[in-house]
Design an enzyme around this catalytic site. Structure first.
Site, PDB file in Angstrom:
ATOM      1  N   TYR A 148      95.507 -11.924 -98.636  1.00  0.00           N
ATOM      2  CA  TYR A 148      96.570 -12.946 -98.620  1.00  0.00           C
ATOM      3  C   TYR A 148      97.909 -12.299 -98.992  1.00  0.00           C
ATOM      4  O   TYR A 148      97.995 -11.069 -99.097  1.00  0.00           O
ATOM      5  CB  TYR A 148      96.159 -14.132 -99.505  1.00  0.00           C
ATOM      6  CG  TYR A 148      94.941 -14.801 -98.901  1.00  0.00           C
ATOM      7  CD1 TYR A 148      95.060 -15.513 -97.702  1.00  0.00           C
ATOM      8  CD2 TYR A 148      93.674 -14.630 -99.430  1.00  0.00           C
ATOM      9  CE1 TYR A 148      93.951 -16.064 -97.082  1.00  0.00           C
ATOM     10  CE2 TYR A 148      92.553 -15.178 -98.816  1.00  0.00           C
ATOM     11  CZ  TYR A 148      92.698 -15.900 -97.642  1.00  0.00           C
ATOM     12  OH  TYR A 148      91.604 -16.419 -97.009  1.00  0.00           O
ATOM     13  N   GLY A 204      80.124 -16.045-107.757  1.00  0.00           N
ATOM     14  CA  GLY A 204      80.596 -16.950-106.717  1.00  0.00           C
ATOM     15  C   GLY A 204      79.485 -17.830-106.194  1.00  0.00           C
ATOM     16  O   GLY A 204      79.265 -18.959-106.641  1.00  0.00           O
ATOM     17  N   ALA A 218      91.425 -21.232-104.681  1.00  0.00           N
ATOM     18  CA  ALA A 218      92.803 -20.823-104.423  1.00  0.00           C
ATOM     19  C   ALA A 218      93.648 -22.070-104.158  1.00  0.00           C
ATOM     20  O   ALA A 218      93.237 -22.967-103.421  1.00  0.00           O
ATOM     21  CB  ALA A 218      92.847 -19.892-103.230  1.00  0.00           C
ATOM     22  N   LEU A 237      86.602 -20.404-105.710  1.00  0.00           N
ATOM     23  CA  LEU A 237      85.814 -20.743-104.516  1.00  0.00           C
ATOM     24  C   LEU A 237      86.494 -21.861-103.726  1.00  0.00           C
ATOM     25  O   LEU A 237      86.502 -23.017-104.175  1.00  0.00           O
ATOM     26  CB  LEU A 237      84.413 -21.198-104.933  1.00  0.00           C
ATOM     27  CG  LEU A 237      83.503 -20.126-105.544  1.00  0.00           C
ATOM     28  CD1 LEU A 237      82.318 -20.761-106.274  1.00  0.00           C
ATOM     29  CD2 LEU A 237      83.026 -19.135-104.497  1.00  0.00           C
TER      30      LEU A 237
END
Ligand SMILES: Cc1cc2nc3c(=O)[nH]c(=O)nc-3n(C[C@H](O)[C@H](O)[C@H](O)COP(=O)(O)O)c2cc1C
Length: 415
Positions: free
Chosen positions: A196, A363, A75, A38
């Protein structure tokens, strides 16, 4: 003394498959309620493009740590200019490694486990965020719309990576994984999802290369597979996972045949030699979308998936857009399967009970409930999440470390 009739609360899930232990690579998990990666954009800015985990981030991950639990970090940039957003930490500078070490120590002090999600944002990185350098991707196709810095992506289209750049980026992933171990992480999750860089090679509406890294699915999977192999060899395959999102529309990805293409990728992953085969694949359910609601996403996928485009014999005709065929293919190689996207207390346990996943990634519910495993185990009510504080807030603690742990309400006599 007349008591008010008691309203039944949510059922405790302590006896469900969610609370059975799981061996994940070299980890022995006590349960299968895991924290999603997250992005929260609350790391401290050290200098241009370098954001460092700080004490607030330590507190946030520590709050969510629990005995035998599994957490993924937000990330995290593998190298300078891999990122696309302010406040997103990296794992490339000594300061970042020592910042993360405090996080991993805090998680381990509570008996939990944590992997670092490592990413390169590719064409999602605006030029202003890269010291003026042009972003790179599989091809030269920009995302439509505006980047976070307010610029139109189309004004700064990406440059297709050279073969040398593809090879050096593969090495960067492996080097970032080694630094993650230095920082005390139990392993890494390669971010191969959500549009990505790695996903920009996988999706055929983005990857228009004509060399050995584009065109046929075999070529589009080459870079992702090389990253997996290099990362596994760098730190041990039982410390590596990868996240994939075949049905992703975010960041303008829209593959012509996700069932067939990701089935190929999964078959390749399942047949890698043990030293290169990751411990798990983590996939996002087709229903989840960053923008569309669940019904709109499923309708869009149904309209887009042509009837003959199933995963040949693997796919179920009834529901052509499902993670289950991928799970089955990966199981042949003993690769564990983590599912994410739209899970809650009503649908998560069933997913594991039917053997459609080994563990569930939460999440938004995890973000708002630091003690989520306990609340699900015991059937306790959940805090609601506040979208307005997802990606930063003022003060940064708001919607980050101030979600309350469950407190039993005092019993009021005579009510
Ligand atoms: C605030 C926020 C930040 C996110 N950041 C990431 C991220 O850094 N990496 C990633 O792979 N997915 C990210 N996601 C997607 C989540 O990991 C997850 O797949 C998504 O929220 C769906 O799961 P849920 O329905 O349980 O919330 C993010 C989602 C949210 C809401």
């Amino acid at each position: 003394m007349a008591g008010a009739p008691s309203v039944p609360g949510p059922a405790p899930l302590k006896d469900s498959a969610l609370f059975k232990p799981l061996k994940l690579g070299r980890l022995e998990l006590d349960h299968r309620v895991c924290q999603a990666p997250l992005t929260r954009m609350r790391a401290r800015k050290e200098s241009d493009g370098i954001f460092v985990p700080c004490d607030l981030n330590v507190e946030y991950y520590k709050q969510r740590a629990n005995r035998g639990g599994f957490q993924l970090t937000e990330a995290t940039d593998i190298c300078h200019y891999a990122g696309g957003y302010p406040g997103v930490p990296g794992i490339f500078s000594p300061s970042q490694i020592s910042g993360w070490k405090k996080v991993t120590d805090a998680v381990h002090s509570k008996g939990g486990f944590i992997f670092c999600q490592i990413w390169h944002t590719g064409r999602a990185s605006p030029t202003s965020f890269r010291n003026g350098q042009q972003p790179t991707s599989s091809s030269n196709i920009p995302i439509t719309g505006k980047a976070l810095d307010g610029t139109e992506y189309s004004n700064n289209p990406p440059r297709p990576m050279t073969i040398d750049e593809i090879h050096s980026t593969t090495k960067e992933f492996a080097a970032a994984a080694k630094r993650a171990l230095e920082a005390g992480f139990d392993g890494v999750e390669i971010h191969g999802a959500n549009g990505y860089l790695i996903d920009q090679f996988l999706h055929d509406n983005v990857n228009r290369r004509t060399d050995s890294y584009g065109g046929f699915v075999e070529n589009r999977c080459r870079f992702p597979l090389e990253v997996i192999k290099a990362t596994c060899e760098a730190i041990g395959s039982d410390r590596v996972g990868i996240r994939l999102s075949p049905y992703n529309y975010f960041q303008d990805t829209k593959d012509s045949n996700p069932n067939k293409h990701w089935a190929y990728l999964c078959a390749q992953i399942a047949s890698l030699p043990e030293t290169q085969r990751p411990a798990y694949v983590h996939m996002v359910e087709p229903r989840f979308d960053e923008v569309l609601d669940e019904q709109a996403k499923m309708d869009a996928l149904a309209a887009y998936t042509s009837p003959e485009s199933g995963v040949e014999a693997e796919a179920t005709v009834k529901n052509p857009n499902s993670l289950v065929p991928f799970r089955r293919i990966l199981a042949r190689g003993g690769v564990k399967f983590l599912a994410a996207g739209g899970f809650n207390r009503d649908n998560a346990a069933l997913k594991v009970e039917t053997d459609d996943a080994d563990a569930i990634i939460f999440g938004r519910w995890y973000l708002a409930n630091p003690d989520l495993p306990k609340r699900l185990r015991e059937g306790l009510p959940l805090n609601q999440y506040d979208r307005s504080t997802f990606y930063g807030a003022n003060p940064p603690e708001k919607g980050y470390t101030d979600y309350p742990f469950f407190e039993p309400q005092p019993i009021v006599n005579g009510a």
